[in-house]
Write an enzyme that holds these catalytic residues in place. Structure first.
Site, mmCIF file in Angstrom:
data_model
loop_
_atom_site.group_PDB
_atom_site.id
_atom_site.type_symbol
_atom_site.label_atom_id
_atom_site.label_comp_id
_atom_site.label_asym_id
_atom_site.label_seq_id
_atom_site.Cartn_x
_atom_site.Cartn_y
_atom_site.Cartn_z
ATOM 1 N N CYS A 25 33.227 58.557 49.881
ATOM 2 C CA CYS A 25 34.439 58.318 49.751
ATOM 3 C C CYS A 25 33.689 56.888 50.074
ATOM 4 C CB CYS A 25 35.264 58.760 50.735
ATOM 5 S SG CYS A 25 34.363 58.316 52.428
ATOM 6 N N CYS A 28 31.937 56.504 53.199
ATOM 7 C CA CYS A 28 31.060 56.380 53.707
ATOM 8 C C CYS A 28 30.168 55.354 53.328
ATOM 9 C CB CYS A 28 30.173 57.917 51.887
ATOM 10 S SG CYS A 28 30.696 59.276 52.623
ATOM 11 N N ASP A 439 38.996 22.063 25.517
ATOM 12 C CA ASP A 439 38.374 21.007 25.155
ATOM 13 C C ASP A 439 38.766 21.267 23.566
ATOM 14 O OD1 ASP A 439 36.324 19.712 24.758
ATOM 15 O OD2 ASP A 439 34.709 21.334 23.967
#
Length: 767
Positions: A25, A28, A439
């Protein structure tokens, strides 16, 4: 526990990354992150739960090998593992993705095995515990025998992580599971022994509660790791889609890793091209969908470039290797996606802060619930049940998966479509973009200039041709696409010296014999602003070309000055335009669709170019752009972006050339066309491997969709816990139902993130 700062400090040392196994999780990840942050020499630490990787940035005072060993030791002490092959150099991305695949397979098998054992033991346990007719004399002892392996062996991965975190005075999701299940088992064992000794009266045992919680959580974890493993399929496929061998010109077959620059190899129909290179013989249709996202094969002939990992579908090619190993486009794409997945989005920081304090807060709420129930009702069983339900329903798995899993799936899908995201921040920057600046040359247009006509004044054709050859000789020294088109169309060369580029305007050089009297002359080629006088005939030809959307380049000459110093243009005689060269650059066939897609995304579209206003306006009208900013010097493009930002716009810039790099960096979001220069790609936030401008719309749409998914995941993860904890504390939510709901929330986040795999984009065929 120390959380990583919001902004990583700038350091000269390269970051060090190690794979981590055993996390369950976000808590952790936060625990490991806190432990690594405290190491000497570490300036910043980040642990990504979804990619299972720990990355540290050093202050440059520690040896990488020593730091890698310290990281490995710290991670092991916390109860997690680092693959033995991982070191300061680390495995290649290809090897690491293979390791992840193997680790995923092992995790899936382990959770499946533990779940099946738990399920086989829990089903009879539930029946004898919850069906009075099945409760025989001494059934509680059988319940103890059935529950002990489930709470002990099946749940051991949670207990191991809890013990490792406790050594560092930290808590994780596993802490909640361990406390809840061990508490249920311990309380029930005490009650059973009390009954045997004639104590504790009518207190109930809850062996089935702990066993069912473990079984349901293991089921959820098994399904979660199976689903989340699919999140990395795209990038794993990208890095593994390479030929294992290459056949050299003489027929020798060698390992792909043995290829060196300059080697020539053969690719037959249906074979994967071994590495990046230039075709020196043959032609074939090449399926490059793996790296560009384009479904239609592209015809490649002699002199064309090919990318390793793509497939020659119908012809045999002889290719000379130009990039090998980690320098190939496929390796660079995999590395960029990998770095994006390892990074941490700004929106994730809130989740990180919550994860750091969430588990201790839940334990406190659980303890308060236990005490409150005992004081109010005096019912120990009800108090215990409510307290355990609070622990189980609060497991923040969904919270930990919400951001990194969505980024992992989104960037992987982007790589399949030829859209590369430099980092999670780029995803977030797309949200507020209001204006997109395009551009012209190489982005809206093909960028492949061709000389349409060249006209020099004067009645003597030979003299006119000689002057045009002099112009082409000067242009041959320039790398500008217009200059190259002129030089390629007139291959005759005259000696040139003193070449000088006039930024954004043109070029000038001294050409031998280019003067009218046969002497040397300074030949100037470029834009109108360089010339003091433009005869009517030349002007008319230029205007006509510009009205047709073409570019008119003027040329003139003055007596040679003997040198081209900084004041040469001021010191020379008046410069008269003597020739006009018309260059054409076709608009890409998909540019109009791309502009329509940008508008659909709610963006204002601006065309930015150094070309003349008339030619730029013609191109703009052809693709549907209303606002044009023309005749902008390369160095001034970034200033145009700043001016738009000063007007309140959040600007995205799309470009492909070296002169676009400052503007790409200045923009709030820079998108580089991958067919352009490396400088432009380095300055951008997103890279489009394909030259199709619609891919830029795909990039923005996918980024926004990914960010939307992250926000949806976080909302439901927070809303779930916010709503569920009070229900559990009030005794409305049974611990077993809480365990099932907790697993369901994680699966929702996984499923919601995996929906990104179905993102099609604007290049997909539409009904």
């Amino acid at each position: 526990m120390t959380a990583a700062p919001d902004t990583a400090p700038e350091t000269g040392a390269a970051p060090l990354t190690l794979p981590v196994e055993g996390m369950t999780c976000s808590s952790c990840a936060a625990t490991i992150q806190g432990g690594l942050s405290k190491l000497d020499g570490v300036a910043d630490a980040t642990v990504n739960f979804a990619t299972r990787r720990a990355t540290v940035r050093t202050d440059g005072t520690i040896d990488p090998d020593a730091l890698a060993e310290m990281m490995r030791t710290t991670i092991a002490e916390l109860g997690y593992q680092v693959p033995q092959s991982a070191g300061s150099d680390g495995p290649t991305l290809e090897e690491e993705h293979a390791q992840h695949a193997a680790a995923d397979t092992a995790r899936i098998a382990d959770y499946r095995r533990r779940f099946l054992v738990a399920a086989v033991l829990t089903v009879p346990l539930m029946l004898i515990s919850m069906v009075p007719a099945w409760q025989f004399s001494g059934w509680e002892w059988v319940a103890l025998a059935l529950a002990t392996p489930v709470v002990g062996w099946s749940a051991w991965p949670f207990h191991r992580a809890t013990i490792g975190a406790a050594r560092h005075r930290a808590t994780t999701m596993d802490t909640l599971v361990t406390i809840g299940t061990v508490a249920a088992w311990s309380w029930s064992t005490v009650v059973l022994l009390g009954h045997a000794w004639g104590a504790l009266g009518h207190a109930h045992v809850y062996f089935e509660t702990g066993a069912v919680i473990v079984t349901l959580i293991l089921l959820g974890k098994w399904m979660e790791v199976r689903s989340s493993a699919r999140a990395g399929d795209a990038i794993r496929a990208l890095s593994s889609r390479q030929a294992s061998t290459a056949t050299l010109e003489d027929g020798t077959v060698i390992e792909r890793s043995a290829l060196e620059l300059g080697m020539r190899f053969i690719t037959r129909p249906g074979e994967i091209i071994a590495t990046d290179g230039v075709v020196v013989d043959g032609e074939a249709a090449v399926d490059a969908s793996l790296v560009t996202g384009e479904s239609v094969p592209v015809r490649v002939v002699e002199g064309g470039e090919v990318v390793g990992g793509t497939v020659a579908t119908d012809g045999t090619l002889t290719v000379e290797a130009t990039r090998v190993g980690s320098e190939t486009m496929l390796a660079q794409i995999a590395r960029m996606v990998d770095e994006a997945q390892t990074g941490r989005a700004r929106v994730q920081r809130l989740a990180d802060r919550v994860a750091r304090i969430f588990v201790p807060a839940v334990i406190a709420v659980s303890a308060f619930t236990l005490v409150a129930w005992l004081l109010v009702t005096g019912d120990a069983g009800a108090a215990f049940t409510a307290a355990v339900a609070v622990l189980i329903i609060s497991c923040p798995c969904a919270l930990g998966l919400a951001t990194p899993l969505a980024i992992m799936v989104g960037t992987g899908r982007g790589a399949q479509l030829g859209v590369l995201v430099k980092g999670p921040e780029a995803l977030e920057d797309t949200r507020d973009v209001t204006t997109i600046v395009l551009d012209k040359t190489g982005t809206v247009t093909e960028g492949r200039m061709t000389l349409v006509s060249a006209t020099a004044s004067g009645e003597d054709k030979d003299q006119a041709d000689a002057f045009l050859d002099a112009v082409a000789s000067v242009e041959a020294r320039s790398e500008h696409p217009i200059a190259q088109a002129i030089a390629a169309a007139r291959p005759a060369r005259i000696p040139v010296k003193g070449f000088r580029a006039l930024a954004g305007s043109g070029v000038v050089a001294t050409v031998k014999g280019a003067a009218v009297d046969g002497g040397n002359a300074d030949v100037t080629v470029g834009a109108r602003r360089l010339f003091d006088e433009i005869p009517d005939a030349i002007e008319a030809l230029a205007v006509e070309a510009e009205r047709e959307g073409r570019t008119a380049v003027l040329a003139g000459r003055t007596p040679a000055t003997g040198g081209l110093g900084t004041d040469v243009l001021k010191a020379r005689p008046a410069l008269v335009a003597e020739a006009v060269l018309v260059v054409s650059d076709a608009v890409k066939p998909t540019s109009r669709e791309a502009v329509a897609a940008f508008r659909e995304l709610g963006l204002d579209v601006v065309l930015l170019t150094g070309d003349n206003a008339r030619a730029a306006q013609t191109v703009a009208e052809e693709v549907g752009i209303e606002r044009v900013i023309a005749e902008v010097l390369p160095g001034d493009k970034a200033e145009v972006i700043r001016e738009l930002q000063a007007e309140g716009a959040r600007v995205a810039m799309v470009g492909d050339g070296i002169n676009d790099a400052p503007a790409l960096a200045q923009a709030d979001l820079g998108l580089a066309v991958g067919t352009g220069t490396d400088v432009a790609r380095e300055a951008s936030d997103l890279t489009i491997v394909s030259g199709d401008l619609r891919a830029a719309a795909d990039a923005i749409a996918l980024s926004r969709r990914t960010l939307s998914t992250i926000r949806g995941n976080l909302f439901w993860a927070f809303a779930y816990n916010t709503a569920a904890i009070p229900l559990a504390a009030l005794g409305i939510l049974n611990p077993m139902i809480a365990a099932a709901a907790m697993g369901g929330s994680s699966l929702f986040v996984v499923g919601n993130s995996l929906r990104l795999r179905r993102f099609a984009g604007y290049r997909a065929p539409r009904a």
